[in-house]
Design a protein around this motif. Structure first.
Motif, mmCIF file in Angstrom:
data_model
loop_
_atom_site.group_PDB
_atom_site.id
_atom_site.type_symbol
_atom_site.label_atom_id
_atom_site.label_comp_id
_atom_site.label_asym_id
_atom_site.label_seq_id
_atom_site.Cartn_x
_atom_site.Cartn_y
_atom_site.Cartn_z
ATOM 1 N N GLY A 136 70.605 48.324 70.251
ATOM 2 C CA GLY A 136 69.857 49.543 69.976
ATOM 3 C C GLY A 136 69.679 49.816 68.493
ATOM 4 N N LYS A 150 67.077 45.600 66.096
ATOM 5 C CA LYS A 150 66.905 44.192 65.719
ATOM 6 C C LYS A 150 65.596 43.608 66.235
ATOM 7 C CE LYS A 150 70.707 42.960 67.726
ATOM 8 N NZ LYS A 150 71.164 44.310 68.062
ATOM 9 N N THR A 151 65.349 43.822 67.529
ATOM 10 C CA THR A 151 64.158 43.213 68.126
ATOM 11 C C THR A 151 62.894 43.781 67.479
ATOM 12 O OG1 THR A 151 65.419 43.010 70.152
ATOM 13 C CG2 THR A 151 63.044 42.712 70.329
ATOM 14 N N THR A 152 62.899 45.094 67.287
ATOM 15 C CA THR A 152 61.768 45.741 66.620
ATOM 16 C C THR A 152 61.603 45.161 65.214
ATOM 17 O OG1 THR A 152 62.402 47.748 67.808
ATOM 18 C CG2 THR A 152 60.820 48.011 66.018
ATOM 19 N N ASP A 169 63.197 57.170 59.659
ATOM 20 C CA ASP A 169 62.262 58.250 59.959
ATOM 21 C C ASP A 169 62.929 59.334 60.812
ATOM 22 O OD1 ASP A 169 62.391 56.034 61.817
ATOM 23 O OD2 ASP A 169 60.945 57.130 63.041
ATOM 24 N N GLU A 210 58.532 53.106 64.823
ATOM 25 C CA GLU A 210 58.450 52.107 65.882
ATOM 26 C C GLU A 210 57.278 51.151 65.702
ATOM 27 O OE1 GLU A 210 60.083 53.393 69.828
ATOM 28 O OE2 GLU A 210 59.455 55.342 69.039
HETATM 29 P P1 GDP Z 1 68.023 46.101 69.401
HETATM 30 O O1 GDP Z 1 68.820 46.373 70.636
HETATM 31 O O2 GDP Z 1 68.881 46.061 68.185
HETATM 32 O O3 GDP Z 1 67.141 44.909 69.510
HETATM 33 O O4 GDP Z 1 67.096 47.394 69.172
HETATM 34 P P2 GDP Z 1 65.546 47.588 69.499
HETATM 35 O O5 GDP Z 1 64.702 46.863 68.524
HETATM 36 O O6 GDP Z 1 65.322 47.335 70.941
HETATM 37 O O7 GDP Z 1 65.393 49.144 69.174
HETATM 38 C C1 GDP Z 1 66.023 50.144 69.967
HETATM 39 C C2 GDP Z 1 65.089 51.358 70.037
HETATM 40 O O8 GDP Z 1 64.920 51.905 68.733
HETATM 41 C C3 GDP Z 1 63.700 51.037 70.539
HETATM 42 O O9 GDP Z 1 63.267 52.093 71.365
HETATM 43 C C4 GDP Z 1 62.864 50.966 69.257
HETATM 44 O O10 GDP Z 1 61.509 51.320 69.498
HETATM 45 C C5 GDP Z 1 63.547 51.991 68.399
HETATM 46 N N1 GDP Z 1 63.415 51.705 66.956
HETATM 47 C C6 GDP Z 1 63.663 50.556 66.293
HETATM 48 N N2 GDP Z 1 63.472 50.700 64.953
HETATM 49 C C7 GDP Z 1 63.084 51.986 64.770
HETATM 50 C C8 GDP Z 1 62.755 52.770 63.603
HETATM 51 O O11 GDP Z 1 62.776 52.328 62.446
HETATM 52 N N3 GDP Z 1 62.429 54.082 63.836
HETATM 53 C C9 GDP Z 1 62.407 54.625 65.100
HETATM 54 N N4 GDP Z 1 62.077 55.913 65.218
HETATM 55 N N5 GDP Z 1 62.730 53.936 66.190
HETATM 56 C C10 GDP Z 1 63.049 52.619 66.044
#
Ligand code: GDP
Length: 314
Positions: free
Chosen positions: A113, A116-118, A269, A295
């Motif tokens: 969460g 990372k993926t984003t 943000d 996002e």
């Molecule tokens: P991972 O589990 O580390 O791969 O995390 P994800 O990339 O799946 O991100 C988790 C959630 O955080 C998702 O709903 C993304 O859309 C959101 N998210 C990621 N980066 C940002 C950011 O910079 N700002 C906001 N507001 N949301 C983000």
């Protein structure tokens, strides 16, 4: 920057009282330092960081020569700006470390969460935009749907994704594993992804790895195994700026676990207090390379400690 707006207001208030002064007494300085200290603690900046930060400011403010060019308030703001730049960067403002012989290998690590993926999508998009040929590698086989999520992100960014074939459905359904269950070998996926990049001349490989809700040794070993298998040029620790005081512990655990080379602050943000993330560079001594601010694919910027300090003090 939303995550720092309250901190910005509080610091600006702390300086306001100095403006009317012609010369600063020790009491004036101590009063201001107390306010700065409170503002930082309320913003979730780690105590150990606040302590050394305010001690440095006090020492420098007391020793400040009377200046013709700056009034006392401006001098204190200048000192705080310089010290904040130091906290944010420890004197380092460096770009991404590219391999002399491509592909450059970038591994992402962090809690589930964290973003990372984003980030993989944003980084891929940004690299592509600056003339690189990146490929994303789906080595998060822990979370159901993580591979699919990366494929969606890659498609949106126009960046190819290497994913393990077994268990991944082409129709985009949940595929890789049941919750809590691991299928496939993430180390092999990472290695095969790098191998593919080498063969097909992709010049940057971005490897998404599994995260858990809390730091755990199995996860850390898996990340270490991936690291040792592909020998990345950068290991980026992605941290959610909103996680509060846990940021420091988490960062230290990942630093010990995988010895990351740089930090990415995500969710700047958000309107929660982002101060904990400000502590991460200071406690680990590792530079912050990027900030994620939303996002969308373009909500991403290269991090410069001096510019961020000026924005926080704006
Ligand atoms: P991972 O589990 O580390 O791969 O995390 P994800 O990339 O799946 O991100 C988790 C959630 O955080 C998702 O709903 C993304 O859309 C959101 N998210 C990621 N980066 C940002 C950011 O910079 N700002 C906001 N507001 N949301 C983000």
């Amino acid at each position: 920057m939303a995550a720092f707006s309250s901190l910005t207001d509080r610091l600006s208030n702390a300086f306001k009282n100095l403006r009317s002064k012609g010369k600063l007494s020790e009491a004036d300085i101590d009063g201001t330092i107390r306010e700065i200290r409170r503002a930082l603690l309320d913003a979730d900046v780690a105590l150990e960081v606040v302590r050394s930060f305010t001690a440095r400011i006090r020492e420098r403010a007391l020793g400040t020569e009377v200046s013709e060019a700056l009034n006392p308030a401006q001098q204190v703001v200048k000192i705080v700006n310089e010290e904040l730049t130091d906290v944010l960067g420890r004197g380092v403002d460096r770009p991404l470390n590219f391999a002399k012989n491509p592909p450059t290998i970038i591994m992402l690590a962090g809690l589930q969460g964290a973003g990372k993926t984003t980030l993989a999508g944003k980084l891929g998009y940004w690299l592509k935009d600056s003339g690189h040929t990146p490929i994303l590698v789906a080595a998060d086989l822990q979370r159901p749907n993580a591979v699919t999520q990366l494929q969606v992100v890659g498609e949106r960014a126009g960046v190819p994704v290497y994913a393990p074939e077994k268990g991944v459905q082409s129709d985009g359904g949940d595929a890789v594993s049941a919750p809590g269950e691991t299928t496939g070998d993430p180390v092999k996926v990472a290695r095969d992804g790098v191998e593919l990049a080498r063969r097909k001349m992709y010049d940057v490989v971005i490897i998404d790895t599994a995260g858990r809700l809390g730091v755990d040794e199995v996860l850390m070993k898996q990340a270490r195994d991936i690291r040792d298998a592909v020998n990345p040029n950068e290991i980026l620790f992605v941290i959610d700026a909103m996680i509060g005081q846990d940021a420091v512990q988490t960062a230290k655990a990942f630093d010990e676990g995988v010895d990351f080379t740089g930090v990415v602050l995500s969710k700047l943000d958000g309107d929660a207090r982002g101060g904990a993330a400000l502590s991460v560079a200071s406690v680990t001594g590792k530079p912050i390379l990027f900030a994620s601010t939303g996002e969308g694919l373009k909500d991403f910027e290269v991090f410069h400690p001096d510019r961020m300090a000026s924005r926080i003090l704006d």
